[in-house]
Design a protein around this motif. Structure first.
Motif, short mmCIF file in Angstrom:
data_model
loop_
_atom_site.label_atom_id
_atom_site.label_comp_id
_atom_site.label_asym_id
_atom_site.label_seq_id
_atom_site.Cartn_x
_atom_site.Cartn_y
_atom_site.Cartn_z
N THR A 188 -19.57 -9.86 13.88
CA THR A 188 -19.27 -10.86 14.91
C THR A 188 -18.10 -11.71 14.41
O THR A 188 -18.13 -12.19 13.28
CB THR A 188 -20.50 -11.76 15.13
N GLN A 193 -11.09 -16.15 14.22
CA GLN A 193 -10.75 -14.77 14.59
C GLN A 193 -10.78 -14.59 16.10
O GLN A 193 -9.91 -13.94 16.67
CB GLN A 193 -11.73 -13.79 13.93
N GLY A 216 -8.31 -12.33 2.75
CA GLY A 216 -9.74 -12.41 2.97
C GLY A 216 -10.13 -13.24 4.19
O GLY A 216 -11.29 -13.56 4.39
N GLY A 218 -9.89 -12.21 7.22
CA GLY A 218 -10.38 -11.34 8.30
C GLY A 218 -9.30 -10.86 9.24
O GLY A 218 -9.55 -10.57 10.40
N LYS A 219 -8.08 -10.71 8.74
CA LYS A 219 -6.98 -10.22 9.57
C LYS A 219 -7.26 -8.80 10.05
O LYS A 219 -7.06 -8.48 11.21
CB LYS A 219 -5.66 -10.26 8.79
N THR A 220 -7.70 -7.95 9.11
CA THR A 220 -7.91 -6.55 9.46
C THR A 220 -8.94 -6.42 10.58
O THR A 220 -8.79 -5.60 11.48
CB THR A 220 -8.36 -5.77 8.21
N ARG A 253 -10.95 2.01 7.07
CA ARG A 253 -11.58 1.14 8.07
C ARG A 253 -11.21 1.56 9.48
O ARG A 253 -12.04 1.50 10.38
CB ARG A 253 -11.19 -0.31 7.81
#
Ligand code: ADP
Ligand code: ZN
Ligand code: ZN
Length: 690
Positions: A188, A193, A216, A218-220, A253
């Motif tokens: 989630t 984000q 770290g 959470g860009k990806t 990923r």
């Protein structure tokens, strides 16, 4: 009778030879078709760039139409690149060609006929006896469709009874280098984000966004969500990553989330794999492409999203001709397709801050803060390592040490006569590689055995100066835990990274690659051994690079919320280092943009560098002077160090009108390179040099 005319660019490297040339149009040829054409006495591969109704020339017939064509928008992209990077259409188009030297792997594919389907249904209704299928045949029939393989004989018998149809079909050679991560449920998104995703999904056609988020943050995950929504909207997704060997996590990923619709394009693929991936993209079977720089040319239709991860990374710049920057090419493709461009980084280019709308992810997903960065003043220290740094290494469990110099020592001198060992081809010192038993040139690859005595005076007393990664590895081995090294001399980077990730306690020593994109959860110390080395580099991007290096290394350390970073420097007040130590990228970028505005550096101007190189003494300088004379206001000519046996000289243009400047440089280079006076001189043009 005439079917019309194709205008083609023959693919030759000669700068002087430029199309388009007219040929009779073969059946089925269109813009993007790849042909073999007679050209003088040669036969050349050529790309159709336009069609015409007729021609003023006598037309020849192409020899043949080659399989696989380029999508027309890539032809346009090639022509744009040729102009944008002052190259030729032929050179630009060669980078875009469908992979050659491989064909589809075709195998026999078996599927049920209608009777076969009925037979399965009958089986299910226990009327099998009437069909007289053995249990094995029933199971085989039920397992279809699939490739025939070893069951071919049995399948042929079913085919004879009209239950199965067998025919050829292309079978994909899936890239072996992709570590298939098991499909994972998406987490989630946190509120930052969510906000970033909403910005991306709401962006206008052709718009560029900068996703500025600490490592770290959470860009990806945001890329993955944006990609999912883009696919849902029926459009395709292109994701560029820095260097594939170093970013298997990213590929894993994407494949883990989207499965077979992901194609991977990179240089380590075999010819067959590359071809199959290219075909899957061209046909629309694969709608997500992940790859490094060259993947920006993926033959995809209807792009809706382009992602450039770690957009500051130097590997996006191509060092061959045309010297394109995949980050800018991606921006162009986004504009042409009406797609959204997302550039992501913790240390964005000042250009991007200036030009793109920024979306921020200011916090790490795990809630941990960034590790403290301490500056260690090297002025008082003897040798490459301050005692404080050494102590920290003794205490650390898992450390990364960055030293931007590979080899054992930087250079050798004779203690009696002062001779310096230099490359015979280049004006640079040879670097000692002890394990390999050589001294070598890092520019041309020249190598020779480690000298035992001085050829000038005969002395056997030879001094080794400076420390490189090889020597550092050796010296740190005394600390009693595994020391791993990662630099361009190491063949299998993936294995080194894995070994380091697995080790409970270890030191990873290496050049800048150690600061790039790896995700180690338990690194508690990062060390930049010589921050001045990048800072001293005579380039206006030195500050930006140094800031990025320190910040990226800090991002590797202390992911779990513990850890520290030490930066050794003789200039603790240097802004790049001071801002990095405070994790203040806004402060750094603001100051950097101010400095660039004052000095009129990019993004406030366009830089173009023209390098002339020639063997004959003085020839390169004379040619550069000729170019400078045609470009009022251009800086130079300035001599560069001799490389691969050729003298070199450069001219630099700093322009406010990019388009006009590129055209003027093109014209000047064409004139000078075409003149007899400058025969034997090679010309390289670099727009936006790095
Ligand atoms: P970045 O690309 O900015 O370095 P990542 O997207 O790799 O960050 O995220 C870092 C880690 O956090 C990854 O392991 C990722 O799976 C995890 N992660 C990302 N977003 C979330 C989230 N919203 N909730 C939980 N974990 C997340
Ligand atoms: Zn000597
Ligand atoms: Zn050399």
């Amino acid at each position: 009778m005439s079917q019309g005319v194709v205008q083609v660019e023959p693919l030759t490297t000669a700068r002087a030879l430029r199309g388009p040339f007219d040929y009779r149009r073969p059946d089925g040829a269109g813009v993007g078709s790849v042909l073999e054409v007679p050209f003088g006495r040669q036969r050349l591969t050529a790309v159709v760039t336009a069609l015409a109704a007729d021609s003023a020339h006598t037309l020849a017939d192409p020899v043949r139409v080659l399989p696989d064509s380029l999508p027309p928008d890539l032809v346009d992209l090639g022509l744009w690149m040729a102009r944008e990077y002052a190259s030729t259409p032929a050179r630009a188009l060669s980078l875009l060609l469908p992979p050659r030297g491989a064909r589809e792997r075709v195998q026999l594919w078996a599927q049920r006929t209608e009777d076969g389907d009925a037979a399965i249904a009958a089986e299910a209704h226990l009327h099998a006896s009437a069909l007289r299928l053995t249990g094995k045949q029933g199971a085989l029939l039920a397992s279809l469709p699939r490739f025939a393989g070893e069951e071919l004989a049995s399948l042929r018998r079913l085919e004879a009874r009209g239950l199965v149809a067998i025919g050829p079909r292309a079978r994909r050679r899936a890239p072996a280098h992709v570590k298939l991560e098991r499909r994972r449920a998406a987490p989630t998104l946190n509120p930052d984000q969510e906000a970033a995703l909403a910005e991306i999904l709401g962006a206008g056609a052709g718009e560029g966004l900068l996703l500025h988020g600490v490592t770290g943050s959470g860009k990806t995950e945001v890329y993955l969500r944006a990609a999912a929504e883009t696919l849902r909207r029926g459009r395709s997704v292109l994701v560029l990553v820095p260097e594939i060997g170093l970013t298997p996590q990213m590929i894993g990923r994407f494949v883990g989330r989207f499965g077979d619709t992901v194609a991977v394009l990179h240089s380590k693929l075999g010819a067959g794999e590359r071809y199959d991936e290219w075909r899957r993209l061209r046909s629309g079977e694969a709608r997500v492409c992940v790859g490094p720089r060259s993947a920006v040319f993926a033959p995809m239709a209807d792009l809706g999203l382009l992602v450039v991860d770690e957009e500051h990374d130097g590997s996006y710049k191509h060092e061959g001709d045309p010297r394109y920057d995949a980050r800018w090419v991606a921006q162009r493709r986004a504009a042409v397709h009406g797609a959204v461009l997302v550039c992501g980084s913790a240390t964005p280019r000042p250009e991007s801050i200036h030009e793109l709308r920024r979306v921020r992810l200011p916090r790490r997903v795990d809630g941990a803060g960034l590790p403290p960065v301490e500056i260690v003043d090297l002025k008082a220290a003897r040798g490459p390592m301050h005692p404080q740094t050494f102590e920290a290494l003794v205490d650390a469990r898992k450390a990364i040490v960055l030293l931007n110099r590979r080899g054992w020592s930087n250079f050798l001198t004779c203690r009696s006569c002062g001779r310096v060992w230099q490359c015979p081809q280049c004006d640079v010192a040879l670097v000692l590689h002890r394990h390999e038993g050589t001294v070598g040139c890092h520019h041309c690859g020249h190598r020779e055995p480690i000298p035992e005595s001085c050829p000038t005076c005969g002395s056997v007393s030879i001094a080794r100066h400076g420390t490189g990664t090889e020597r550092l590895e050796h010296e740190l081995a005394g600390l009693g835990r595994p020391v791993l090294r990662l630099d361009a001399d190491v063949r299998d980077a993936g294995r080194v990274l894995e070994a380091f990730a697995r080790a409970p306690s270890a030191i990873l020593v290496g050049t800048q690659v150690v600061a790039k994109g790896h995700d180690f959860p338990d690194v508690d110390l990062g060390v930049v051994l010589d921050a001045d080395a990048t800072l001293r580099f005579p380039d206006f991007r030195a500050e930006e690079r140094t800031f990025a290096l320190v910040t990226q290394l800090a991002g590797r350390a202390g992911r779990g919320g513990h850890g520290r970073v030490l930066v050794q420097t003789i200039d603790p007040s240097a802004p790049a280092i001071a801002f990095a130590a405070r994790h203040d990228s806004d402060g750094f970028l603001a100051g950097e943009l101010e400095r660039r505005a004052a000095l009129r550096y990019p993004p406030f101007s366009t830089l173009i560098r023209i390098v002339c190189a020639a063997e004959a003494p003085g020839a390169a300088f004379a040619a550069a002077a000729g170019i400078q004379a045609r470009l009022p206001g251009a800086l130079g000519p300035a001599p560069l160090f001799r490389l691969r046996g050729r003298e070199r000289a450069q001219v630099v243009v700093k322009a406010s009108d990019r388009r006009a400047a590129i055209d003027q440089v093109n014209a000047a280079v064409r004139e000078v390179s075409g003149s007899k006076a400058h025969r034997g001189v090679a010309f390289g043009v670099d727009v936006d040099p790095q």
